[in-house]
Design a protein around this motif. Structure first.
Motif, PDB file in Angstrom:
ATOM      1  N   ILE A   1       0.859  -1.180   0.000  1.00 32.42           N
ATOM      2  CA  ILE A   1       0.000   0.000   0.000  1.00 32.42           C
ATOM      3  C   ILE A   1       0.900   1.236   0.000  1.00 32.42           C
ATOM      4  O   ILE A   1       1.804   1.359   0.818  1.00 32.42           O
ATOM      5  CB  ILE A   1      -0.929   0.016   1.224  1.00 32.42           C
ATOM      6  N   LEU A   2       0.671   2.138  -0.938  1.00 29.50           N
ATOM      7  CA  LEU A   2       1.481   3.342  -1.052  1.00 29.50           C
ATOM      8  C   LEU A   2       0.761   4.523  -0.420  1.00 29.50           C
ATOM      9  O   LEU A   2      -0.455   4.585  -0.413  1.00 29.50           O
ATOM     10  CB  LEU A   2       1.753   3.634  -2.529  1.00 29.50           C
ATOM     11  N   ASN A   3       1.551   5.461   0.095  1.00 33.85           N
ATOM     12  CA  ASN A   3       0.988   6.600   0.797  1.00 33.85           C
ATOM     13  C   ASN A   3       0.962   7.818  -0.120  1.00 33.85           C
ATOM     14  O   ASN A   3       2.008   8.269  -0.601  1.00 33.85           O
ATOM     15  CB  ASN A   3       1.824   6.883   2.046  1.00 33.85           C
ATOM     16  N   VAL A   4      -0.230   8.327  -0.380  1.00 27.01           N
ATOM     17  CA  VAL A   4      -0.402   9.545  -1.162  1.00 27.01           C
ATOM     18  C   VAL A   4      -1.065  10.564  -0.249  1.00 27.01           C
ATOM     19  O   VAL A   4      -2.154  10.301   0.280  1.00 27.01           O
ATOM     20  CB  VAL A   4      -1.273   9.298  -2.404  1.00 27.01           C
ATOM     21  N   GLU A   5      -0.386  11.680  -0.050  1.00 26.51           N
ATOM     22  CA  GLU A   5      -0.905  12.672   0.883  1.00 26.51           C
ATOM     23  C   GLU A   5      -1.229  13.966   0.171  1.00 26.51           C
ATOM     24  O   GLU A   5      -0.483  14.416  -0.706  1.00 26.51           O
ATOM     25  CB  GLU A   5       0.110  12.938   1.987  1.00 26.51           C
ATOM     26  N   GLN A   6      -2.340  14.572   0.571  1.00 29.33           N
ATOM     27  CA  GLN A   6      -2.726  15.843   0.005  1.00 29.33           C
ATOM     28  C   GLN A   6      -2.851  16.862   1.127  1.00 29.33           C
ATOM     29  O   GLN A   6      -3.348  16.572   2.204  1.00 29.33           O
ATOM     30  CB  GLN A   6      -4.063  15.736  -0.738  1.00 29.33           C
ATOM     31  N   SER A   7      -2.378  18.065   0.832  1.00 24.33           N
ATOM     32  CA  SER A   7      -2.489  19.135   1.816  1.00 24.33           C
ATOM     33  C   SER A   7      -2.800  20.457   1.120  1.00 24.33           C
ATOM     34  O   SER A   7      -2.393  20.672  -0.024  1.00 24.33           O
ATOM     35  CB  SER A   7      -1.178  19.246   2.617  1.00 24.33           C
ATOM     36  N   PRO A   8      -3.560  21.318   1.821  1.00 24.22           N
ATOM     37  CA  PRO A   8      -4.220  21.047   3.096  1.00 24.22           C
ATOM     38  C   PRO A   8      -5.444  20.152   2.888  1.00 24.22           C
ATOM     39  O   PRO A   8      -5.829  19.892   1.760  1.00 24.22           O
ATOM     40  CB  PRO A   8      -4.637  22.441   3.560  1.00 24.22           C
ATOM     41  N   GLN A   9      -6.048  19.717   3.989  1.00 20.56           N
ATOM     42  CA  GLN A   9      -7.270  18.914   3.884  1.00 20.56           C
ATOM     43  C   GLN A   9      -8.418  19.757   3.380  1.00 20.56           C
ATOM     44  O   GLN A   9      -9.285  19.275   2.647  1.00 20.56           O
ATOM     45  CB  GLN A   9      -7.637  18.339   5.247  1.00 20.56           C
ATOM     46  N   SER A  10      -8.469  21.024   3.839  1.00 20.04           N
ATOM     47  CA  SER A  10      -9.530  21.918   3.382  1.00 20.04           C
ATOM     48  C   SER A  10      -8.985  23.336   3.292  1.00 20.04           C
ATOM     49  O   SER A  10      -7.985  23.675   3.923  1.00 20.04           O
ATOM     50  CB  SER A  10     -10.737  21.854   4.310  1.00 20.04           C
ATOM     51  N   LEU A  11      -9.669  24.122   2.494  1.00 21.75           N
ATOM     52  CA  LEU A  11      -9.194  25.467   2.201  1.00 21.75           C
ATOM     53  C   LEU A  11     -10.418  26.353   1.954  1.00 21.75           C
ATOM     54  O   LEU A  11     -11.317  25.971   1.194  1.00 21.75           O
ATOM     55  CB  LEU A  11      -8.339  25.394   0.942  1.00 21.75           C
ATOM     56  N   HIS A  12     -10.432  27.506   2.614  1.00 19.54           N
ATOM     57  CA  HIS A  12     -11.510  28.463   2.389  1.00 19.54           C
ATOM     58  C   HIS A  12     -10.886  29.738   1.834  1.00 19.54           C
ATOM     59  O   HIS A  12      -9.994  30.319   2.471  1.00 19.54           O
ATOM     60  CB  HIS A  12     -12.243  28.769   3.700  1.00 19.54           C
ATOM     61  N   VAL A  13     -11.330  30.155   0.661  1.00 20.71           N
ATOM     62  CA  VAL A  13     -10.772  31.357   0.045  1.00 20.71           C
ATOM     63  C   VAL A  13     -11.918  32.249  -0.413  1.00 20.71           C
ATOM     64  O   VAL A  13     -13.072  31.822  -0.529  1.00 20.71           O
ATOM     65  CB  VAL A  13      -9.843  31.022  -1.150  1.00 20.71           C
ATOM     66  N   GLN A  14     -11.577  33.493  -0.667  1.00 20.92           N
ATOM     67  CA  GLN A  14     -12.546  34.443  -1.203  1.00 20.92           C
ATOM     68  C   GLN A  14     -12.506  34.400  -2.737  1.00 20.92           C
ATOM     69  O   GLN A  14     -11.456  34.120  -3.342  1.00 20.92           O
ATOM     70  CB  GLN A  14     -12.233  35.856  -0.743  1.00 20.92           C
ATOM     71  N   GLU A  15     -13.634  34.704  -3.330  1.00 24.25           N
ATOM     72  CA  GLU A  15     -13.707  34.806  -4.787  1.00 24.25           C
ATOM     73  C   GLU A  15     -12.618  35.751  -5.268  1.00 24.25           C
ATOM     74  O   GLU A  15     -12.427  36.837  -4.715  1.00 24.25           O
ATOM     75  CB  GLU A  15     -15.078  35.327  -5.193  1.00 24.25           C
ATOM     76  N   GLY A  16     -11.903  35.329  -6.294  1.00 26.80           N
ATOM     77  CA  GLY A  16     -10.834  36.143  -6.849  1.00 26.80           C
ATOM     78  C   GLY A  16      -9.450  35.793  -6.337  1.00 26.80           C
ATOM     79  O   GLY A  16      -8.444  36.129  -6.978  1.00 26.80           O
ATOM     80  N   ASP A  17      -9.384  35.076  -5.190  1.00 26.37           N
ATOM     81  CA  ASP A  17      -8.082  34.663  -4.672  1.00 26.37           C
ATOM     82  C   ASP A  17      -7.500  33.582  -5.563  1.00 26.37           C
ATOM     83  O   ASP A  17      -8.221  32.770  -6.148  1.00 26.37           O
ATOM     84  CB  ASP A  17      -8.220  34.098  -3.256  1.00 26.37           C
ATOM     85  N   SER A  18      -6.186  33.548  -5.623  1.00 25.78           N
ATOM     86  CA  SER A  18      -5.504  32.419  -6.251  1.00 25.78           C
ATOM     87  C   SER A  18      -5.045  31.473  -5.158  1.00 25.78           C
ATOM     88  O   SER A  18      -4.727  31.900  -4.044  1.00 25.78           O
ATOM     89  CB  SER A  18      -4.322  32.909  -7.081  1.00 25.78           C
ATOM     90  N   THR A  19      -5.035  30.209  -5.455  1.00 25.49           N
ATOM     91  CA  THR A  19      -4.716  29.236  -4.423  1.00 25.49           C
ATOM     92  C   THR A  19      -3.957  28.061  -5.016  1.00 25.49           C
ATOM     93  O   THR A  19      -3.935  27.867  -6.243  1.00 25.49           O
ATOM     94  CB  THR A  19      -6.010  28.742  -3.733  1.00 25.49           C
TER      95      THR A  19
END
Lengths: 113, 115
Positions: A1-19
């Protein structure tokens, strides 16, 4: 089993922000990396398939880069819009098992108007 | 454009019951997959089929069986359902024969609850 990690788990941004968010995967035995977009109450839809170190893919305001030597991929969204709100999944394809894709748990993006 | 069709969409079972989840694709894809999705976890591969007539175990195959009935259809069977198999199940397909450079196309999922 291989480990694939994603970060962050969640993200809250305003309209127009780049992320941007990250997918980390084993740097050995790399075959392919997929990015998917998963809207609530729908099924995942493919964004990008990346196979070569240094790959850069773009689709509208969304782009992705790939570094197989260090084992990471970045997904960028320029000028986020409310319709970009979704969970973004990455999936790592193992060289020795082409069909076995290992998914990260996703980054949930919420774009506020 | 139907794409990948899964039936049923919802099902409630009692522990020990059996059932088969159906999946069909109309894109002439060679490869098909079954995943389960649990809260806080990514999609985990249960079984896959790289071509008609072949099936292989994925990451979490225990308690499941599959049949690649023909090129279009790939079914997942729970012989004796257990509460740990409560999950959302996704079927997917891709062109090629497992080369990994083709995106997967997903069905809408089957929400399965086992009491």
């Amino acid at each position: 089993i291989l480990n694939v990690e994603q970060s962050p788990q969640s993200l809250h941004v305003q309209e127009g922000d780049s992320t941007n968010f990250t997918c980390s995967f084993p740097s050995s035995n790399f075959y392919a990396l997929h990015w998917y977009r998963w809207e609530t109450a729908k099924s995942p839809e493919a964004l990008f398939v990346m196979t070569l170190n240094g790959d850069e893919k773009k689709k509208g305001r969304i782009s992705a880069t790939l570094n197989t030597k260090e084992g990471y991929s970045y997904l960028y969204i320029k000028g986020s819009q409310p319709e970009d709100s979704a969970t973004y999944l990455c999936a790592f394809g193992d060289f020795y098992n082409f069909n076995k894709f290992y998914f990260g748990s996703g980054t949930k993006l919420n774009v506020k108007p | 454009n139907a794409g990948v069709t899964q039936t049923p969409k919802f099902q409630v079972l009692k522990t020990g019951q059996s059932m088969t989840l159906q999946c069909a694709q109309d894109m002439n894809h060679n490869s098909m997959y079954w995943y389960r999705q649990d809260p806080g976890m990514g999609l985990r591969l249960i079984y896959y089929s790289a071509s008609e007539g072949t099936t292989d175990k994925g990451e979490v195959p225990n308690g499941y069986n599959v049949s690649r009935l023909n090129k279009r259809e790939f079914s997942l069977r729970l012989e004796s359902a257990a509460p740990s198999q409560t999950s959302v199940y996704f079927c997917a397909s891709s062109a090629g024969q497992g080369e990994g450079n083709q995106p997967q196309h997903f069905g809408d999922g089957t929400r399965l609850s086992i009491l």
